[in-house]
Design a protein around this motif. Structure first.
Motif, PDB file in Angstrom:
ATOM      1  N   GLU A   7       0.811  -1.214   0.000  1.00 28.93           N
ATOM      2  CA  GLU A   7       0.000   0.000   0.000  1.00 28.93           C
ATOM      3  C   GLU A   7       0.847   1.268   0.000  1.00 28.93           C
ATOM      4  N   GLY A   8       2.103   1.132   0.397  1.00 25.01           N
ATOM      5  CA  GLY A   8       2.988   2.284   0.398  1.00 25.01           C
ATOM      6  C   GLY A   8       3.358   2.773  -0.989  1.00 25.01           C
ATOM      7  N   LEU A   9       3.069   1.963  -2.013  1.00 24.82           N
ATOM      8  CA  LEU A   9       3.352   2.390  -3.382  1.00 24.82           C
ATOM      9  C   LEU A   9       2.499   3.594  -3.782  1.00 24.82           C
ATOM     10  N   PHE A  10       1.316   3.703  -3.204  1.00 21.36           N
ATOM     11  CA  PHE A  10       0.450   4.840  -3.521  1.00 21.36           C
ATOM     12  C   PHE A  10       1.035   6.108  -2.908  1.00 21.36           C
ATOM     13  N   GLY A  11       1.446   7.016  -3.766  1.00 16.63           N
ATOM     14  CA  GLY A  11       1.974   8.284  -3.290  1.00 16.63           C
ATOM     15  C   GLY A  11       3.391   8.232  -2.763  1.00 16.63           C
ATOM     16  N   CYS A  12       4.138   7.154  -3.059  1.00 19.78           N
ATOM     17  CA  CYS A  12       5.520   7.095  -2.576  1.00 19.78           C
ATOM     18  C   CYS A  12       6.372   8.125  -3.316  1.00 19.78           C
ATOM     19  N   ARG A  13       7.545   8.386  -2.788  1.00 25.63           N
ATOM     20  CA  ARG A  13       8.404   9.437  -3.337  1.00 25.63           C
ATOM     21  C   ARG A  13       8.972   9.068  -4.701  1.00 25.63           C
ATOM     22  N   ARG A  14       9.519   7.850  -4.828  1.00 27.66           N
ATOM     23  CA  ARG A  14      10.206   7.464  -6.064  1.00 27.66           C
ATOM     24  C   ARG A  14      10.083   5.964  -6.283  1.00 27.66           C
ATOM     25  N   VAL A  15       9.733   5.573  -7.498  1.00 28.64           N
ATOM     26  CA  VAL A  15       9.568   4.157  -7.817  1.00 28.64           C
ATOM     27  C   VAL A  15      10.175   3.868  -9.182  1.00 28.64           C
ATOM     28  N   VAL A  16      10.764   2.687  -9.310  1.00 29.45           N
ATOM     29  CA  VAL A  16      11.250   2.197 -10.595  1.00 29.45           C
ATOM     30  C   VAL A  16      10.264   1.148 -11.096  1.00 29.45           C
ATOM     31  N   VAL A  17       9.844   1.281 -12.349  1.00 29.59           N
ATOM     32  CA  VAL A  17       8.932   0.331 -12.982  1.00 29.59           C
ATOM     33  C   VAL A  17       9.662  -0.317 -14.143  1.00 29.59           C
ATOM     34  N   LYS A  18       9.623  -1.647 -14.206  1.00 26.78           N
ATOM     35  CA  LYS A  18      10.274  -2.360 -15.304  1.00 26.78           C
ATOM     36  C   LYS A  18       9.253  -3.137 -16.114  1.00 26.78           C
ATOM     37  N   VAL A  19       9.323  -3.010 -17.440  1.00 24.82           N
ATOM     38  CA  VAL A  19       8.438  -3.755 -18.331  1.00 24.82           C
ATOM     39  C   VAL A  19       9.284  -4.479 -19.369  1.00 24.82           C
TER      40      VAL A  19
END
Length: 275
Positions: A7-19
């Motif tokens: 749930e911390g992914l919502f509104g977190c500061r920085r995220v890396v997404v890989k596709v």
């Protein structure tokens, strides 16, 4: 701050997404719009996103009239040169709907092994993020050789997450979660959560998959997730079709909890100053 739960992914500061290649190339190229829309929504919430995207070689195959991924290095490199250009155009065309600019970042394994190159890459991505530009990272297949490659972009994504000090990493796949054995086999059950130190040896993730569009598979995602989580970065593995739900912190996929006592990494050192 490190994300410790989904749930911390919502509104977190920085995220890396890989596709991966199979999710966005060929008949699945339409998925770029959905992935971009999810990233734009996170961007609007104030989250800084770094996208690690495979697909350069796969994108080039129909343009070069190739039936499958080439075996020889020179044709792979040429395909990457053609495909990366088209792939970035597709991303930017989709991002234009939201007024977001993309910045291309191509890396080799040698770049992250060299302190100066590593520092330069981190500084460039920090500046891109500061300008609210979406860094799109891929391995530089045009100059990489078989001997100096990341091996797969799952590992590259784990290293980039450490490099930029991401709060979390989202590894997008063709299935909604990791399973105790291949999901089409009897008795396969989804894995909800992996804690640091959990023994996964009894599970059957298979070997690295090499197909007509790229390399990857569940085994590479487990390895990459363990690498990032060990360094203190929480990791969610889920389907590319559920990227919006993932970035909204919904209870989906397989969550690799971050190590509360992360292993020190040279990737997170101070940025060198060129003289």
């Amino acid at each position: 701050m490190t994300v410790t739960e989904r749930e911390g992914l919502f509104g977190c500061r920085r995220v890396v997404v890989k596709v991966g290649s199979s999710s966005i190339s060929g008949e699945h190229a339409w998925r770029i719009d959905a992935i971009v829309a999810a990233i734009a929504a996170a961007h609007e919430r104030g989250t800084e996103v770094v996208l690690v995207s495979s697909g350069a070689i796969a994108t080039a195959l129909p343009l070069l009239k190739l039936d499958g991924r080439p075996d020889d290095l020179a044709t792979q490199q040429a395909s990457a040169a053609v495909g990366q250009n088209v792939l970035m155009w597709r991303y930017q065309t989709s991002l234009d709907r939201f007024g977001i600019l993309a910045g291309q970042v191509l890396l080799t394994a040698g770049d992250l092994e060299n302190a100066t190159h590593r520092s330069n890459a981190r500084r460039a991505m920090e500046r891109l993020l500061g300008l609210r530009i979406l860094p799109i990272v891929n391995e530089n297949d045009t100059v990489a050789t078989h001997e100096i490659r990341f091996g797969d972009n799952d590992r590259l994504a784990a290293l980039v997450a450490q490099l930029v000090g991401a709060d979390a990493l989202v590894l997008l796949s063709d299935i909604e979660a990791l399973y105790t054995r291949p999901p089409d086999e009897p008795g396969a059950t989804p894995i909800d959560r992996v804690e640091p130190g959990d023994d996964l040896h009894g599970f059957q993730f298979g070997s690295v998959v090499v197909n007509s569009v790229g390399t990857g598979g569940a085994a590479t995602k487990v390895s990459a997730a363990r690498l990032a989580a060990g360094a203190g970065v929480g990791v969610l593995v889920t389907s590319a079709d559920r990227v919006d739900e993932a970035l909204r912190g919904e209870n989906i996929g397989t969550w690799f909890a971050p190590n509360p006592h992360p292993v020190a990494s040279a990737l997170t050192g101070p940025i060198a100053v060129d003289r």
